[in-house]
Write an enzyme that holds these catalytic residues in place. Structure first.
Site: not given
Ligand SMILES: C[S@@+](CC[C@H](N)C(=O)[O-])C[C@H]1O[C@@H](n2cnc3c(N)ncnc32)[C@H](O)[C@@H]1O
Length: 865
Positions: A680, A783
């Protein structure tokens, strides 16, 4: 038996009338043709004889022959070519033009003697030799022809039978087209401009016949439509499936315009339908599938009806796709390709599928998780059937590249089954394989692909080259160099922009979002401003490195100094995977279920929130560290104890998730358990800097990309701000920023890894697989969010992880109870939880309630959410 008797009778009749014909034609030739009598006579006799064998009497043949000789200036070669095809066609056309209506009826109710006659017009005939004629007349071949015509005429007889698609002009006899091709090469007056299509409801639809140009290229590309031969054991399904139920199919003549008809299979047996000079095994019965020697003739034929689809498509290089479906909805498809190898043995079809799938995966790297060749074939069948049932689809398109058309037809909304493939010019393309079910009522459920279980005994295998199989399976050959040429807008070749050792593509198969919000790709963490990260060699003393090592530390029996952190043992196997025990422990420690949280007295996170600093710590997970060898060590870069620092090695892809999580990360290849996937990576911020960014709202994007490097916070009281570090991948980051959350059963676990800094303030956060991960599976980690902690300063997202044990669902109270139960039964960890029986679990819960134990809400507040 009756048929045979009829045929013998017919043959006697032909023999009996031969003498009369002979005499008449001597006269004819002498009077009319003005050629040297001996030559002309012989030729005329032969022509009449040939026509007689086809069932045309002298009275019919004579005037037409006369006319033809006039038209072609006594050029017998034209007339004699292809076993007097021109003459036969002219006779038929003559009859048609006299009484089209009668001919239409003829097509339906013509007697048995007429059938073989008509059929010859589209049989691929090896040549006009006497022996051919004899063999045709000898019974067996004619019998085959008769059957063929009978089955073909079932469709014609009803003339636009319900549920039949007739790509042939109603008044045209079967087999017109192939003859047409040869005629076209000689004179254009035989061209027909339109064809009729009866859709499945019996409506007649009319559309343009593909224009056939006479130049070589066009002859390769285009095909003519007409009636076709049906192999005597045609492209079979079971008797019930197809039997005589083929409705007026389409046949596409050889691109080279050389009609031929009786294909010799390997055993030398005559077979109707394919040129003996071509690999031909079409949709024959699985048990009788034959590979014919390939001598270069390319042919295409495409036989379609709405409920009975029989398709034979050949692309260049003698590769074919054959598709058939029956009234019962069964679909069979077989592939044909020419393989230039001796002693060819057909491998097990499943292994062929596997190879093709692997090749697809390797080459496209962007296939849907559900991609399988079998599914692809089903798609082809389905699409072919859809196309057949759909009026207004230009037939030439269908013939030339059926899959292309299937794929084209996938733009409308509906059930989406998508895959990526290269476009026909060799470039990768995103393709939606949506299938419109409406026209196939129920077919989907009963799709059946030949060769799946009942096995194709003989077929060609994709052993010689990619082309052999990929062309015929409608996945074009791959040209790596052409990758960038015609990418869809939502495909990025390498989001790492060359920063990683491997290419990391990005693709959106679901909507028009072309790319994630802008960020700069960095392969390693970078200090934003105030973070105290000292990479100096001086700060690493001799106890923290293996100065005296050489080569690969793992190959030595005594573990080096770098194992001090991990209890004197390397954590990696010789294969570069995390050792089982270490991995298990990491998973367990990171588990949301696990109770190993520790609490700071003066939590760096809480310092800036204005909360009571002694009360604000939400707890931090105690984690195990990996210590890798580094530059001060004596070993080399390939040392087995340098895994994470060598960077990403597996093929990964950023993709748009289908379930609303935004972008995600997936693997394009199978990953073993314990494999390092990625780090990461982001900007290294102090916890104060992160707090400031949060307050300023610069981290308030839709998604959150921050996490805290808190693995060792509790070991030091009064951690200075510049030592309490976080990572923010919002603006700078690597693929790790796309890893989404999954409750409990994520396939990644994060492990702190250090090499250039001996203290635990700064470290790398590496993702390892918790289990074997299939190619194209999304990569996720837990997470550690407590979705019920509404008091947390950062609001958790609505979890869409889809896990059956998602914590963010109404069932999650159940898991709180379980978690509490596990905490209560101190000896249970996540693994125990996973393995305990439901009965035991319930016992725990009951016992928990009885003891009035309050549910403990402890969770790791410092993790990314
Ligand atoms: C580290 S980022 C992951 C990448 C992100 N999905 C993107 O489009 O760039 C973390 C974010 O992804 C979304 N996310 C990650 N896991 C999720 C889940 N299980 N359900 C819904 N949203 C999720 C949330 O908005 C979170 O704040």
């Amino acid at each position: 038996m009756d048929e045979k008797r009829d045929l013998r009778h017919s043959w006697r009749l032909i023999e009996g009338s031969f003498n009369r014909v002979f005499v008449s034609f001597i006269v004819l030739c002498k009077i009319s043709l003005g050629m040297a009598p001996s030559t002309q006579l012989q030729r005329a006799i032969a022509a009449v004889k040939a026509m007689k064998l086809l069932g045309f009497g002298q009275g019919v043949a004579k005037p037409v022959l006369k006319e033809l000789l006039k038209v072609y200036g006594n050029n017998w070669e034209y007339i004699e070519a292809e076993n007097y095809r021109l003459l036969a066609d002219a006779i038929l056309d003559n009859q048609e033009s006299k009484d089209p209506e009668t001919n239409e009826i003829d097509a339906a109710f013509t007697d048995e003697l007429t059938k073989p006659l008509k059929r010859l017009r589209h049989i691929e005939d090896p040549g006009p030799s006497q022996s051919t004629i004899e063999s045709e007349a000898s019974g067996e071949t004619l019998l085959k022809k008769k059957k063929l015509v009978a089955s073909g005429e079932a469709g014609i007889g009803e003339m636009a039978p319900q549920h039949a698609i007739n790509f042939e002009e109603p008044s045209a006899p079967l087999g017109h087209a192939i003859a047409k091709l040869s005629r076209r090469t000689m004179r254009s007056s035989y061209q027909r401009d339109e064809q009729y299509l009866c859709d499945r409801t019996g409506n007649v639809v009319r559309y343009k016949e593909p224009k056939i140009e006479l130049d070589a290229e066009a002859l390769q590309e285009n095909a003519i439509v007409g009636a076709s031969t049906i192999p005597d054991k045609p492209m079979t399904m079971t008797e019930n499936d197809i039997s005589t139920n083929y409705n007026v199919p389409i046949a596409v003549a050889a691109p080279n315009g050389i009609p031929s008809g009786i294909a010799a299979n390997q055993d030398g047996e005559s077979k109707i339908g394919f040129s003996g000079a071509n690999a031909s095994f079409g949709l024959t019965d699985a048990s009788s599938l034959q590979l014919a020697p390939n001598e270069g003739n390319e042919r295409e034929s495409f036989l379609v009806s709405a409920q009975n689809v029989l398709a034979y498509v050949q692309e260049r290089l003698s590769t074919n796709v054959n598709i058939a479906s029956s009234n019962t909805g069964k679909v069979k498809l077989s592939l044909t390709c020419s393989v230039e190898c001796q002693n060819f043995k057909m491998p097990v079809i499943e292994s062929v599928f596997k190879i093709v799938e692997d090749r697809c995966l390797k080459s496209y790297k962007i296939l849907h998780p559900n991609f399988s060749l079998l599914n692809l074939m089903k798609e082809i069948c389905q699409s072919a059937a859809d196309l057949a049932a759909e009026s207004g689809v230009p037939l030439n398109d269908v013939v030339m590249s059926p899959l292309k058309e299937c794929l084209k037809s996938s733009e409308s909304p509906g059930i989406h089954r998508r895959m990526t493939r290269r476009s026909f010019n060799g470039s990768p393309n995103l393709v939606s394989l949506e299938t419109r079910r409406k026209s196939m009522n129920g077919l989907q459920s009963s799709l059946h692909i030949d060769g799946q279980s009942n096995g194709i005994r003989k077929n060609c295998a994709p052993e010689s080259s990619d082309n052999d199989v990929l062309q015929c399976s409608a996945i074009p050959p791959l040209h790596e160099n052409a990758i960038i040429a015609s990418l869809p807008q939502h495909f990025e070749h390498d989001i790492a922009k060359g920063e990683e050792r491997i290419i990391i593509s990005l693709i959106n198969e679901f909507n028009s979002e072309k790319a994630p919000p802008y960020f700069r790709y960095i392969p390693w963490n970078a200090v934003y401003q105030n973070a105290h990260v000292n990479f100096s060699l001086a700060q690493i003393d001799e106890d923290d490195c293996c100065i005296n090592c050489f080569g690969n530390c793992l190959s030595v029996s005594i573990p080096c100094a770098c194992t001090r952190e991990t209890g004197g043992e390397f954590v990696y196997t010789l294969d570069g995977l995390l050792k089982k025990e270490f991995l298990n422990e990491c998973i367990s420690m990171n588990s949301y279920m696990d109770k190993r949280h520790v609490y700071c007295k003066n939590c760096p996170i809480g310092r800036f929130t204005g909360e009571n600093k002694f009360d604000s710590c939400k707890g931090h997970v105690v984690r195990k560290f990996i210590k890798e060898c580094w530059s001060k060590c004596g070993c080399n870069k390939q040392c087995g104890n340098r895994v994470v620092q060598r960077g990403i090695t597996y093929n990964l892809q950023v993709f748009y998730t289908a379930d609303g999580k935004g972008w995600g990360l997936r693997t394009l290849e199978e990953l073993p358990r314990g494999a390092f996937v990625c780090e990461y990576v982001g900007e290294i911020l102090t916890s104060k800097e992160l707090h400031d960014r949060t307050v300023q709202g610069s981290c308030s994007a839709k998604h959150t990309y921050t996490l805290v490097l808190d693995a060792d916070w509790v070991s030091e009281d009064g951690l200075k701000d510049e030592e309490a570090l976080c990572l923010d991948a919002t603006f700078y980051g690597n693929v790790g920023r796309f890893v989404n959350h999954r409750c409990f059963d994520a396939n990644l676990v994060e492990v702190p890894v250090e090499w250039e800094t001996p203290d635990h303030h700064y470290y790398h956060l590496a993702y390892f697989t918790t289990r074997k991960v299939e190619a194209l599976e999304e990569l996720t980690r837990d997470y550690g969010i407590d979705f019920k902690d509404h008091a947390h300063p950062i609001k958790a997202f609505k979890c869409l992880c889809g896990s059956s044990i998602c914590r963010d669902s109404c069932r999650s109270i159940f898991y709180e109870i379980i978690r509490s139960s596990i905490i209560y039964f101190d000896n249970l960890n996540l693994y125990a939880f996973m393995s305990i029986s439901m009965t035991n679990l319930l016992k725990n819960v009951i016992s928990l309630w009885r003891s009035n134990l309050t549910i403990i809400h402890s969770f790791d507040s410092t993790r990314c959410w």
